[in-house]
Scaffold this motif. Sequence first.
Motif, PDB file in Angstrom:
ATOM      1  N   ASP A 132       0.839  -1.194   0.000  1.00 18.73           N
ATOM      2  CA  ASP A 132       0.000   0.000   0.000  1.00 18.73           C
ATOM      3  C   ASP A 132       0.879   1.250   0.000  1.00 18.73           C
ATOM      4  O   ASP A 132       2.088   1.166  -0.251  1.00 18.73           O
ATOM      5  N   ASP A 133       0.285   2.409   0.301  1.00 20.70           N
ATOM      6  CA  ASP A 133       1.043   3.659   0.260  1.00 20.70           C
ATOM      7  C   ASP A 133       2.064   3.766   1.389  1.00 20.70           C
ATOM      8  O   ASP A 133       2.919   4.659   1.365  1.00 20.70           O
ATOM      9  N   HIS A 154       3.141  -1.696  -6.358  1.00 23.33           N
ATOM     10  CA  HIS A 154       2.354  -0.627  -5.743  1.00 23.33           C
ATOM     11  C   HIS A 154       1.345  -0.101  -6.741  1.00 23.33           C
ATOM     12  O   HIS A 154       1.697   0.240  -7.871  1.00 23.33           O
ATOM     13  N   GLN A 212      11.376   4.445  -2.915  1.00 26.26           N
ATOM     14  CA  GLN A 212      10.629   3.615  -1.973  1.00 26.26           C
ATOM     15  C   GLN A 212      11.413   3.421  -0.684  1.00 26.26           C
ATOM     16  O   GLN A 212      10.851   3.481   0.422  1.00 26.26           O
ATOM     17  N   ARG A 237       4.252   9.030   2.838  1.00 30.68           N
ATOM     18  CA  ARG A 237       3.500   8.093   1.985  1.00 30.68           C
ATOM     19  C   ARG A 237       4.224   7.968   0.648  1.00 30.68           C
ATOM     20  O   ARG A 237       4.845   8.908   0.164  1.00 30.68           O
ATOM     21  N   TYR A 238       4.079   6.793   0.026  1.00 27.71           N
ATOM     22  CA  TYR A 238       4.619   6.574  -1.312  1.00 27.71           C
ATOM     23  C   TYR A 238       3.464   6.615  -2.296  1.00 27.71           C
ATOM     24  O   TYR A 238       2.496   5.850  -2.169  1.00 27.71           O
ATOM     25  N   THR A 239       3.539   7.511  -3.266  1.00 30.40           N
ATOM     26  CA  THR A 239       2.432   7.679  -4.216  1.00 30.40           C
ATOM     27  C   THR A 239       2.822   7.297  -5.639  1.00 30.40           C
ATOM     28  O   THR A 239       2.073   7.538  -6.578  1.00 30.40           O
TER      29      THR A 239
END
Length: 396
Positions: free
Chosen positions: A252-253, A271, A285, A301-303
């Motif tokens: 997930d994020d 992702h 990441q 958060r990773y978008t």
Amino acid sequence: MSTRIVVVGGGTAGARLAQRLPVTLLGEESHAPYNRVLLADVLAGRYAPEVIALPEVREPARLGVRATRIDRAARTVECADGSVVGYDRLVLATGSNPVLPPLRGLRGAALPDGVHPFRTLDDCLELRSVVRPGVRAVVIGGGLLGVSAARALAALGAEVVLTQQGERLMERQLDAQASVLLREHVESLGVEVHTECRVSGLRQRDGAVTAVELADGFVLDAQVVVLACGVRPRVSLAREAGLDVATGIVVDDELRTSDPFIHAIGDCAEHAGRNYGLAGPALEQADVLADLLTTELAGARYTGTRALTRLTLGGAQPLDLAAFGEVTARPGDDVVQLTDATRSAYRKVVVRGDRLVGGVLLGDLAAVGSLAQAWEGDEALPDAPLLHLLTHDGGS
């Protein structure tokens, strides 16, 4: 008590996290973490292996240790050497494996003598030990990895044949015109290029490869065969532990898997339905996860990553190339192209509405920094002639 963070995998993503945080890093390879992007330069003899080593990690890595099982209930990782490592948070950075094509004469895990994948430093060093001037080498796969391997083998004096099943070289990154220029450059290095040809099998004698068979019946003599057919996320450890796996390990994020105490980053992670398989996203990441695992930055958060591909091809006149985003226009897109045939220079950008959605540059990369910044920021372009995008300052 401090959180015990265990990282499985000493590649780009795992090493970056271990540079940022004190972790227990389990690396299957015996080498200290290194930059895979530069493997072709080691093969060509441009760099010694120690030159491509990554910066040291904060805690000594356990090298040559292969993780074999995750016990999620006990929160432990079991290793092939019999050791058991406990964790509070586990990070899977297991990377990817080379794709072995379904060819006649290529069955099982054991490869015939003379057949080599091109994924690790050991692969690279083994190739260097067998390639001599005049050796006939066939590279299977005309993507980024195959083109890099072919030019490195040519630099060693090998007679190189590069085979590509698709219509053109590096078709995932380049448009048709850029690919033509790339092919011309590769051929100028002495590499024989075959596109739209499917390899169907390998011929052997006494356990060693002697030739590559094509589907049309043509046969390419070969003393060395390099498999550069792409990579596949390495997910067996995660799958056997019962984690959600699609193409890669689903995250997930927060780069968290279906187990809240286990994360995944790099080539093995998927992702938002996307598996990148590139160094840039792996590093991003790892940085996001380092922030997440640091209490004061827990809101990170990773978008997703907008990944730029860059490659330098050697020769009497080296060729630089860069590509990003969508390089093939859709109906209604605006396209700007500049070509200088005398210098093998080509620049193109694709604009959709007021957004830069992709571009490709060969030979002259002076504008790449500004273009990449405009693309990565995904911001509206200034109200100026589109030709300014291809000037050396990117229109800034």
